[in-house]
Design an enzyme around this catalytic site. Sequence first.
Site, PDB file in Angstrom:
ATOM      1  CB  CYS A 127     -16.006   6.788   6.684  1.00  0.00           C
ATOM      2  SG  CYS A 127     -14.388   6.087   7.168  1.00  0.00           S
ATOM      3  CB  CYS A 182     -15.895   2.541   4.592  1.00  0.00           C
ATOM      4  SG  CYS A 182     -16.321   2.957   5.789  1.00  0.00           S
ATOM      5  CG  HIS A 202     -17.398   4.305  10.005  1.00  0.00           C
ATOM      6  ND1 HIS A 202     -16.092   4.737   9.613  1.00  0.00           N
ATOM      7  CD2 HIS A 202     -18.529   4.967  10.563  1.00  0.00           C
ATOM      8  CE1 HIS A 202     -16.637   6.511   9.696  1.00  0.00           C
ATOM      9  NE2 HIS A 202     -18.264   6.270  10.996  1.00  0.00           N
ATOM     10  CG  ASN A 251      -3.964  10.814  17.347  1.00  0.00           C
ATOM     11  OD1 ASN A 251      -2.890  10.494  18.645  1.00  0.00           O
ATOM     12  ND2 ASN A 251      -3.621  10.778  16.734  1.00  0.00           N
ATOM     13  CB  SER A 278     -11.448  14.538  12.769  1.00  0.00           C
ATOM     14  OG  SER A 278     -10.536  14.247  11.234  1.00  0.00           O
ATOM     15  CG  HIS A 307     -12.847   3.265   9.640  1.00  0.00           C
ATOM     16  ND1 HIS A 307     -13.834   2.816   9.138  1.00  0.00           N
ATOM     17  CD2 HIS A 307     -12.092   2.003   9.437  1.00  0.00           C
ATOM     18  CE1 HIS A 307     -13.717   1.809   8.603  1.00  0.00           C
ATOM     19  NE2 HIS A 307     -12.627   1.271   8.449  1.00  0.00           N
ATOM     20  CG  HIS A 318      -7.885   5.567  12.026  1.00  0.00           C
ATOM     21  ND1 HIS A 318      -9.086   6.173  12.341  1.00  0.00           N
ATOM     22  CD2 HIS A 318      -6.442   6.649  11.844  1.00  0.00           C
ATOM     23  CE1 HIS A 318      -8.486   7.572  12.219  1.00  0.00           C
ATOM     24  NE2 HIS A 318      -7.433   7.504  12.344  1.00  0.00           N
ATOM     25  CD  GLN A 362      -2.095   9.002  11.534  1.00  0.00           C
ATOM     26  OE1 GLN A 362      -1.091   9.427  10.600  1.00  0.00           O
ATOM     27  NE2 GLN A 362      -3.361   9.688  12.195  1.00  0.00           N
ATOM     28  CG  HIS A 420       4.761   5.575  26.955  1.00  0.00           C
ATOM     29  ND1 HIS A 420       4.549   6.046  28.075  1.00  0.00           N
ATOM     30  CD2 HIS A 420       5.804   5.356  26.268  1.00  0.00           C
ATOM     31  CE1 HIS A 420       5.916   5.877  27.905  1.00  0.00           C
ATOM     32  NE2 HIS A 420       6.955   6.053  26.731  1.00  0.00           N
ATOM     33  CE1 TYR A 465       4.514  25.456  38.333  1.00  0.00           C
ATOM     34  CE2 TYR A 465       3.597  22.983  38.158  1.00  0.00           C
ATOM     35  CZ  TYR A 465       5.070  24.406  38.745  1.00  0.00           C
ATOM     36  OH  TYR A 465       5.765  23.826  39.402  1.00  0.00           O
ATOM     37  CD  GLN A 510      -1.747  19.463  39.596  1.00  0.00           C
ATOM     38  OE1 GLN A 510      -2.627  19.682  39.257  1.00  0.00           O
ATOM     39  NE2 GLN A 510      -2.623  19.187  40.962  1.00  0.00           N
TER      40      GLN A 510
END
Length: 356
Positions: free
Chosen positions: A48, A51, A122, A160, A168, A171, A173, A175, A304, A322, A329
């Site tokens: 990783c 790490c 991790h 994320n 992907s 670990h 984290h 940004q 958010h 849509y 929606q």
Amino acid sequence: MSQTNSYRRKNALTGDWVLVSPQRGNRPWSGEAAAADSEERLTFDPNCPLCPGTERANNTFNADYRGPHVFNNDFSALTGPEVNQEREPGNVTGEANDASPGFIIEEAAEGECRVICFDHRHDRTLADFSQSELFRLLEVIQQAYRELSAKYRCVTLFENKGALMGCSQPHPHGQIWAHAHLSSTIATEDQRQVDYFRENGSALLADYQQWESKLNERVVFENADWLIVVPYWAAWPFETLLLTKGTQSDFAELTPGNLETLAEALAVLNRTYDALFDCSFPYSMGWHNAPSDQPKKHWRLHAHFFPPLLRSANIKKHMVGYEMLGEPQRDLTVESAAHKLRQLADPIKQQLAKSS
């Protein structure tokens, strides 16, 4: 609002509309439901790049850190002025000419990107953190924000979480992206809040926070300094909005006391999300700070949270068809989502109070 008729709600921060279709809950088939995938998590992964002590790009090695750790992104989405000076200029003025017509417009995008490892382990997520650990992390984030906001107009702190959100690297984290231009979303939110302030003499999100706190219909969590709601205009099924109840417009203005109460709010929200479908709940989240180069009375600091899960740990709400061609929606009403989250959040809040 009716549970049998469709209707639309307007996002006060962006001006966008959301189509709500609660009657679709009566469909005979509601889609697949599945349990969370079980996987073994390593406390340390030598492969990783986040790490402690492991190798990153270009023969760079991480420090043998403990707790939070911040470093410059090896694959930054933004380049500095020394790189942009070498760039071939396009039509940066917007004026039409033979080489570049007026609808072909570009400008330099200068800035910095940093990575914040939340912890050396991790296998952890923010839902595993104690309030004291979250407080320490928030202090580190605040220091990084102060450094970058002194140089750039627009600083976005985000995370994320989970493969469903395209992350992907498991670990834990987040940004920080900082740049001289205003991102499209910040520019839109800023203008909407400026217009509201000029018309009403008060901050849009301050009025919205007070209205939601008083109504208490979409509230998930509230303490002395923070409010978490499923916003009236939510597009994602279990979307939430985290709002300051004070006058802070950016992360730099938060006091140590504000950070302590924010640590409580984040502990409750992350554990509530995980409890909803008994999984490590994926999301994309981010803090929206006021632009650093202008008056800020119209702005309130907020975050958010956009989680994709709809009915189970593996069933994602897809923004397709849509939603991509028309407007967002949702079938599950905002109030129903808030009720489900609130039922889980209340006992978690009580448990945290007993352990503190």
